[in-house]
Design a protein around this motif. Sequence first.
Motif, short mmCIF file in Angstrom:
data_model
loop_
_atom_site.label_atom_id
_atom_site.label_comp_id
_atom_site.label_asym_id
_atom_site.label_seq_id
_atom_site.Cartn_x
_atom_site.Cartn_y
_atom_site.Cartn_z
N SER A 176 -13.05 9.14 -18.85
CA SER A 176 -12.57 8.00 -18.23
C SER A 176 -13.62 6.80 -18.09
N LYS A 187 -12.69 6.90 -8.87
CA LYS A 187 -12.76 6.29 -9.96
C LYS A 187 -13.90 5.18 -10.28
N GLN A 190 -14.63 5.96 -13.67
CA GLN A 190 -14.58 4.81 -14.66
C GLN A 190 -15.90 3.95 -14.55
#
Length: 92
Positions: A48, A2, A26
């Motif tokens: 994302s 992430k 992210q």
Amino acid sequence: VKVLALDFNNLSGALPVSLGQLEWLQDLDLEHNHLSGSLPSTIGSLPSLVQLGLGGNRFSGLLPAEVCTPLQRIADGSSLLPPCDLSGNQFA
């Protein structure tokens, strides 16, 4: 993955197109390295991604339209950090 935070690591070379396959990413922070070449347009297709830090490198060429456009749409001004930093490069 992430968060990929590799800022200030003396990284060099070009970004791989395969970065666009990290669909859960992210936050991509590669600021203040020695990365060069053009940005792969696949970065703009990361579904994302909410934070992109590529400032302080040696990127050049044309900036793909896909890069930062989705981030600018979601930015509401309440974040302390800009959602997309490309400063300090040599884009045309």
